[in-house]
Design a protein around this motif. Structure first.
Motif, PDB file in Angstrom:
ATOM      1  N   VAL A  79       0.842  -1.200   0.000  1.00 53.66           N
ATOM      2  CA  VAL A  79       0.000   0.000   0.000  1.00 53.66           C
ATOM      3  C   VAL A  79       0.876   1.249   0.000  1.00 53.66           C
ATOM      4  O   VAL A  79       1.764   1.394   0.850  1.00 53.66           O
ATOM      5  CB  VAL A  79      -0.926   0.045   1.230  1.00 53.66           C
ATOM      6  N   ILE A  80       0.642   2.140  -0.953  1.00 51.22           N
ATOM      7  CA  ILE A  80       1.338   3.430  -0.976  1.00 51.22           C
ATOM      8  C   ILE A  80       0.467   4.404  -0.193  1.00 51.22           C
ATOM      9  O   ILE A  80      -0.464   5.022  -0.731  1.00 51.22           O
ATOM     10  CB  ILE A  80       1.561   3.931  -2.419  1.00 51.22           C
ATOM     11  N   TRP A  81       0.745   4.548   1.082  1.00 50.72           N
ATOM     12  CA  TRP A  81      -0.124   5.319   1.970  1.00 50.72           C
ATOM     13  C   TRP A  81      -0.154   6.808   1.623  1.00 50.72           C
ATOM     14  O   TRP A  81      -1.146   7.492   1.882  1.00 50.72           O
ATOM     15  CB  TRP A  81       0.293   5.108   3.425  1.00 50.72           C
ATOM     16  N   ASP A  82       0.917   7.313   1.034  1.00 50.38           N
ATOM     17  CA  ASP A  82       0.925   8.720   0.645  1.00 50.38           C
ATOM     18  C   ASP A  82      -0.134   8.988  -0.430  1.00 50.38           C
ATOM     19  O   ASP A  82      -0.810  10.028  -0.403  1.00 50.38           O
ATOM     20  CB  ASP A  82       2.309   9.113   0.112  1.00 50.38           C
ATOM     21  N   VAL A  83      -0.294   8.038  -1.361  1.00 48.23           N
ATOM     22  CA  VAL A  83      -1.322   8.156  -2.395  1.00 48.23           C
ATOM     23  C   VAL A  83      -2.714   8.047  -1.773  1.00 48.23           C
ATOM     24  O   VAL A  83      -3.625   8.796  -2.124  1.00 48.23           O
ATOM     25  CB  VAL A  83      -1.128   7.077  -3.485  1.00 48.23           C
ATOM     26  N   VAL A  84      -2.861   7.108  -0.842  1.00 47.20           N
ATOM     27  CA  VAL A  84      -4.148   6.948  -0.151  1.00 47.20           C
ATOM     28  C   VAL A  84      -4.532   8.248   0.540  1.00 47.20           C
ATOM     29  O   VAL A  84      -5.672   8.710   0.445  1.00 47.20           O
ATOM     30  CB  VAL A  84      -4.081   5.799   0.881  1.00 47.20           C
ATOM     31  N   LYS A  85      -3.577   8.860   1.237  1.00 45.13           N
ATOM     32  CA  LYS A  85      -3.838  10.101   1.970  1.00 45.13           C
ATOM     33  C   LYS A  85      -4.265  11.215   1.013  1.00 45.13           C
ATOM     34  O   LYS A  85      -5.214  11.955   1.289  1.00 45.13           O
ATOM     35  CB  LYS A  85      -2.581  10.508   2.741  1.00 45.13           C
ATOM     36  N   MET A  87      -5.574  10.975  -1.996  1.00 45.88           N
ATOM     37  CA  MET A  87      -6.806  10.714  -2.733  1.00 45.88           C
ATOM     38  C   MET A  87      -8.030  10.644  -1.836  1.00 45.88           C
ATOM     39  O   MET A  87      -9.169  10.800  -2.311  1.00 45.88           O
ATOM     40  CB  MET A  87      -6.686   9.393  -3.522  1.00 45.88           C
ATOM     41  N   SER A  88      -7.824  10.431  -0.539  1.00 49.68           N
ATOM     42  CA  SER A  88      -8.942  10.128   0.361  1.00 49.68           C
ATOM     43  C   SER A  88      -9.972  11.247   0.473  1.00 49.68           C
ATOM     44  O   SER A  88     -11.181  10.994   0.488  1.00 49.68           O
ATOM     45  CB  SER A  88      -8.425   9.776   1.756  1.00 49.68           C
ATOM     46  N   LEU A  89      -9.515  12.501   0.556  1.00 50.19           N
ATOM     47  CA  LEU A  89     -10.477  13.601   0.690  1.00 50.19           C
ATOM     48  C   LEU A  89     -11.406  13.658  -0.521  1.00 50.19           C
ATOM     49  O   LEU A  89     -12.629  13.761  -0.373  1.00 50.19           O
ATOM     50  CB  LEU A  89      -9.753  14.938   0.854  1.00 50.19           C
ATOM     51  N   GLY A  90     -10.822  13.585  -1.711  1.00 45.13           N
ATOM     52  CA  GLY A  90     -11.637  13.577  -2.923  1.00 45.13           C
ATOM     53  C   GLY A  90     -12.540  12.363  -2.982  1.00 45.13           C
ATOM     54  O   GLY A  90     -13.705  12.454  -3.381  1.00 45.13           O
ATOM     55  N   ILE A  91     -11.998  11.213  -2.580  1.00 44.35           N
ATOM     56  CA  ILE A  91     -12.768   9.964  -2.556  1.00 44.35           C
ATOM     57  C   ILE A  91     -13.990  10.110  -1.651  1.00 44.35           C
ATOM     58  O   ILE A  91     -15.125   9.785  -2.038  1.00 44.35           O
ATOM     59  CB  ILE A  91     -11.886   8.793  -2.053  1.00 44.35           C
ATOM     60  N   ILE A  92     -13.767  10.593  -0.432  1.00 45.84           N
ATOM     61  CA  ILE A  92     -14.854  10.706   0.545  1.00 45.84           C
ATOM     62  C   ILE A  92     -15.910  11.697   0.081  1.00 45.84           C
ATOM     63  O   ILE A  92     -17.116  11.402   0.123  1.00 45.84           O
ATOM     64  CB  ILE A  92     -14.291  11.105   1.925  1.00 45.84           C
ATOM     65  N   LEU A  93     -15.474  12.863  -0.396  1.00 46.64           N
ATOM     66  CA  LEU A  93     -16.431  13.869  -0.865  1.00 46.64           C
ATOM     67  C   LEU A  93     -17.208  13.383  -2.079  1.00 46.64           C
ATOM     68  O   LEU A  93     -18.437  13.517  -2.143  1.00 46.64           O
ATOM     69  CB  LEU A  93     -15.696  15.174  -1.197  1.00 46.64           C
ATOM     70  N   GLY A  94     -16.493  12.815  -3.053  1.00 44.72           N
ATOM     71  CA  GLY A  94     -17.153  12.328  -4.268  1.00 44.72           C
ATOM     72  C   GLY A  94     -18.154  11.230  -3.979  1.00 44.72           C
ATOM     73  O   GLY A  94     -19.280  11.247  -4.490  1.00 44.72           O
ATOM     74  N   THR A  95     -17.768  10.292  -3.126  1.00 42.00           N
ATOM     75  CA  THR A  95     -18.646   9.179  -2.781  1.00 42.00           C
ATOM     76  C   THR A  95     -19.872   9.660  -2.014  1.00 42.00           C
ATOM     77  O   THR A  95     -21.012   9.307  -2.336  1.00 42.00           O
ATOM     78  CB  THR A  95     -17.893   8.131  -1.929  1.00 42.00           C
ATOM     79  N   PHE A  96     -19.632  10.458  -0.974  1.00 43.07           N
ATOM     80  CA  PHE A  96     -20.725  10.920  -0.119  1.00 43.07           C
ATOM     81  C   PHE A  96     -21.729  11.770  -0.896  1.00 43.07           C
ATOM     82  O   PHE A  96     -22.944  11.553  -0.818  1.00 43.07           O
ATOM     83  CB  PHE A  96     -20.156  11.715   1.063  1.00 43.07           C
ATOM     84  N   LEU A  97     -21.233  12.729  -1.671  1.00 44.21           N
ATOM     85  CA  LEU A  97     -22.129  13.615  -2.416  1.00 44.21           C
ATOM     86  C   LEU A  97     -22.887  12.870  -3.515  1.00 44.21           C
ATOM     87  O   LEU A  97     -24.032  13.204  -3.827  1.00 44.21           O
ATOM     88  CB  LEU A  97     -21.330  14.775  -3.013  1.00 44.21           C
ATOM     89  N   LEU A 143      -4.390  13.983  -7.695  1.00 49.95           N
ATOM     90  CA  LEU A 143      -4.869  12.765  -7.048  1.00 49.95           C
ATOM     91  C   LEU A 143      -6.209  12.994  -6.360  1.00 49.95           C
ATOM     92  O   LEU A 143      -7.086  12.128  -6.366  1.00 49.95           O
ATOM     93  CB  LEU A 143      -3.840  12.266  -6.032  1.00 49.95           C
ATOM     94  N   SER A 144      -6.383  14.172  -5.770  1.00 48.92           N
ATOM     95  CA  SER A 144      -7.647  14.485  -5.097  1.00 48.92           C
ATOM     96  C   SER A 144      -8.795  14.583  -6.097  1.00 48.92           C
ATOM     97  O   SER A 144      -9.894  14.063  -5.847  1.00 48.92           O
ATOM     98  CB  SER A 144      -7.510  15.805  -4.328  1.00 48.92           C
ATOM     99  N   VAL A 145      -8.545  15.230  -7.232  1.00 48.94           N
ATOM    100  CA  VAL A 145      -9.576  15.342  -8.275  1.00 48.94           C
ATOM    101  C   VAL A 145      -9.926  13.967  -8.829  1.00 48.94           C
ATOM    102  O   VAL A 145     -11.104  13.633  -9.010  1.00 48.94           O
ATOM    103  CB  VAL A 145      -9.097  16.275  -9.410  1.00 48.94           C
ATOM    104  N   ALA A 146      -8.894  13.157  -9.098  1.00 44.20           N
ATOM    105  CA  ALA A 146      -9.138  11.796  -9.582  1.00 44.20           C
ATOM    106  C   ALA A 146      -9.934  11.005  -8.552  1.00 44.20           C
ATOM    107  O   ALA A 146     -10.849  10.248  -8.898  1.00 44.20           O
ATOM    108  CB  ALA A 146      -7.809  11.098  -9.874  1.00 44.20           C
ATOM    109  N   GLY A 147      -9.602  11.201  -7.271  1.00 43.07           N
ATOM    110  CA  GLY A 147     -10.315  10.510  -6.203  1.00 43.07           C
ATOM    111  C   GLY A 147     -11.784  10.869  -6.159  1.00 43.07           C
ATOM    112  O   GLY A 147     -12.640  10.000  -5.960  1.00 43.07           O
TER     113      GLY A 147
END
Length: 267
Positions: A79-85, A87-97, A143-147
């Protein structure tokens, strides 16, 4: 009280989902959403809410699988945790909204979108097409936008994001095993944000006597999660024994058939 035969069906579904997740490294949405749609229709769930309930239930069931998969990949330093970190904000916002968008769409439109997306994923899997790595890893903003894009689509089709995240990371010159491990880690915030979103957006439609919390069917989540947690490790163990390439082709055909079946049930 939920009837025993439905418990057995949920356990069977979870067993298949867990095994396939371990063997092929995929989320269970491709199987769970169309199967749960059919099962809920038989149980008398109104057609206008049935796909929403299947999506929310599938997303909640993926939480357990994601945790198990994440731990396994982390143990192997995959796991590349830096990538996870990043991308996570974009992932959470995109998924939730996106769950708010899904709540306004009819079951027909959700079913059509699900079927089209699954057809795309199935073709990619059947042909075993992989993107050519031709660029460097994006920065925090990229990464955030992609997430956010991955999270949005994941919420609308109830997947852990692997069918989108893995190709994206490979394209960004991330090695395949680390792309899969990182995608598994990203699947957890997708599942949690999606579950919360579907609970909130379906809150007014909760039916205690039917054991639903928002757009999440609690007994289905419980028994699918138990079974998938047990069978996932067996899928992992058989990766090097079974003909995975052939199983991927069979799975891709199954995903298309189930999607068509779901469309037929809704229409």
């Amino acid at each position: 009280m939920i009837e025993i035969h439905w418990i057995l069906y949920y356990l069977l579904l979870g067993s298949v989902v867990g095994f396939m997740a371990g063997l092929l490294g995929i989320g269970g949405g491709a199987i769970m959403v169309p199967v749960l749609t059919t099962m809920f229709l038989i149980q008398g769930i109104p057609v206008e809410n049935v796909v929403h309930l299947a999506l929310g239930t599938s997303m909640a069931s993926i939480v357990t699988t994601s945790i198990s998969s994440l731990r396994a990949h982390h143990a192997k330093q995959g796991v590349i945790w830096d990538v996870v970190k990043k991308m996570s904000l974009g992932i959470i916002l995109g998924t939730f909204l996106a769950t708010f968008l899904a709540s306004y769409l009819s079951s027909v439109y959700l079913a059509i979108f699900f079927a089209i997306f699954m057809a795309y994923v199935s073709i990619q899997m059947f042909l075993n097409k992989k993107p050519k790595p031709n660029r460097e890893l994006a920065g925090t903003l990229g990464l955030s936008v992609a997430g956010s894009g991955i999270g949005t689509i994941s919420a609308l089709v109830a997947i852990g994001g692997g069918s989108l995240t893995v190709p994206y990371l490979i394209w960004q010159n991330v090695e395949i095993k680390k792309a899969i491990g990182t995608s598994a880690a990203i699947g957890l915030p997708i599942a949690i944000a999606g579950t919360l979103g579907y609970i909130i957006n379906g809150w007014s439609l909760s039916v205690p006597e039917n054991y639903t919390l928002g757009f999440v069917h609690l007994p289905a989540v419980l028994f699918i999660s138990i079974a998938s947690f047990i069978t996932a490790p067996y899928g992992v163990k058989l990766v090097h024994i079974l003909p995975v390439a052939m199983i991927k082709k069979i799975f891709s055909l199954l995903a298309i058939i189930l999607s068509i079946k779901m469309l037929n049930s809704i229409l």
